[in-house]
Design a protein around this motif. Structure first.
Motif, PDB file in Angstrom:
ATOM      1  N   LEU A 237       0.844  -1.202   0.000  1.00 35.47           N
ATOM      2  CA  LEU A 237       0.000   0.000   0.000  1.00 35.47           C
ATOM      3  C   LEU A 237       0.876   1.249   0.000  1.00 35.47           C
ATOM      4  O   LEU A 237       1.874   1.315   0.723  1.00 35.47           O
ATOM      5  N   TYR A 264      -2.361  -1.606  -3.706  1.00 33.88           N
ATOM      6  CA  TYR A 264      -3.260  -0.459  -3.712  1.00 33.88           C
ATOM      7  C   TYR A 264      -2.456   0.839  -3.694  1.00 33.88           C
ATOM      8  O   TYR A 264      -1.370   0.920  -3.124  1.00 33.88           O
ATOM      9  N   ASP A 265      -3.036   1.892  -4.289  1.00 33.33           N
ATOM     10  CA  ASP A 265      -2.476   3.246  -4.228  1.00 33.33           C
ATOM     11  C   ASP A 265      -0.994   3.263  -4.589  1.00 33.33           C
ATOM     12  O   ASP A 265      -0.125   3.515  -3.750  1.00 33.33           O
ATOM     13  N   ASP A 291      -5.663  -1.773  -7.385  1.00 30.53           N
ATOM     14  CA  ASP A 291      -6.649  -0.697  -7.234  1.00 30.53           C
ATOM     15  C   ASP A 291      -5.940   0.632  -7.038  1.00 30.53           C
ATOM     16  O   ASP A 291      -4.923   0.716  -6.331  1.00 30.53           O
TER      17      ASP A 291
END
Length: 297
Positions: A237, A264-265, A291
């Motif tokens: 993340l 993610y991110d 994502d």
């Protein structure tokens, strides 16, 4: 006339380094954290106590380390420094001499080895500059093979300055996939109001968990300018080629070339940002994730 030496202290002993010729050069250090590791001493006056002459251009200067433990027991250990005598050059900026510098903005500490780079975590408010290209391949075996330890923590962020002088830091290694969710991975872990510029990382191999960046894991404000990152980054993340997570930073003229993998991110330049000013940056390479994945941010 000056030298930096590094001594590894494994306990809470007091270390004293004294010029055995009986001169006035004495360096004292009171070690209060057991197992703290490497400690750098700045020795001055070598040109007086270990002088060169016209015929002797290489010589050995002898010192003594006196170690005193918490029970008051002492032992002395000999220390020798090889001296190379060269013609004196007086620079316009004293910080251009290896080993000089007082950590101020006008006279920053000079970094000339990967160990000295790691030692920046001992003073998180000072100014530093890179004095030469350095190869950090040795970090592959550091800290039980987890590699370099990021500069600055969430509790004590780096808030000084670092000028890479367009010198290269090569083969910097991190393997931290299982660190806690409040840990960051990158040359600098956590920064606030820092000025970091002209840094070139090549062949970096960075594996972390959250807050993973080639230069900085987590940044608040500050100026991040004219840096180049080349390598492979992996995390879960907030993974970015330059910065993992940023708030209100000024990010200008940075170049990223690498392979970035985050769940993610994640982004080629910055994984996640709030209210940043991002100008004239670019990123090339591959970005993989699930994502909120961006080529730049």
């Amino acid at each position: 006339g000056n030298a930096l030496i590094t001594v590894k202290n494994l306990g809470s002993d007091t270390l004293t380094i004294t010029d055995v010729s009986g001169g006035s050069t004495t360096i004292n250090f009171d070690q209060t954290q057991p197992g703290f590791g490497h400690q750098t001493f700045y020795l001055t006056g070598l040109s007086t106590y270990c002088p060169c002459d016209e015929t002797v251009k290489e010589r050995v200067c002898n010192f003594t380390i006196t170690r005193t433990n918490k029970h008051g027991n002492s032992e002395s250990i000999p220390l020798s420094i090889n001296i190379s005598c060269v013609d004196e050059v007086i620079p316009t900026n004293p910080g251009d001499i290896v080993g000089l510098g007082d950590g101020s903005v006008t006279n920053p500490f000079v970094i000339n080895s990967c160990q000295e780079l790691q030692n920046m975590d001992q003073n998180l408010t000072a100014s530093y500059k890179l004095g030469a290209d350095i190869n950090c391949a040795e970090t592959l075996t550091w800290n039980s093979e987890t590699g370099f330890s990021p500069i600055g923590t969430s509790a004590s962020r780096f808030r000084g300055s670092f000028n890479g002088n367009n010198n290269t830091i090569n083969n910097l290694y991190f393997y931290r996939p299982s660190v806690g969710i409040n840990e960051a991975t990158g040359l600098f872990g956590f920064t606030i109001d820092a000025n970091i510029n002209n840094v070139i990382l090549t062949d970096a191999n960075i594996i972390g968990n959250r807050y993973v960046g080639g230069l900085i894991g987590d940044n608040i404000r500050g100026n991040i300018t004219n840096n180049q990152i080349n390598g492979n980054l992996t995390g879960d993340l907030y993974v970015g080629g330059l910065i993992g997570d940023d708030s209100n930073g000024i990010i200008t003229n940075n170049q990223i070339n690498g392979n970035i993998t985050g769940t993610y991110d994640s982004g080629g330049l910055v994984g996640r940002t709030y209210y940043a000013t991002i100008t004239n940056n670019y990123a090339t390479g591959t970005i993989n994730g699930t994502d909120n994945i961006g080529g730049l941010v």
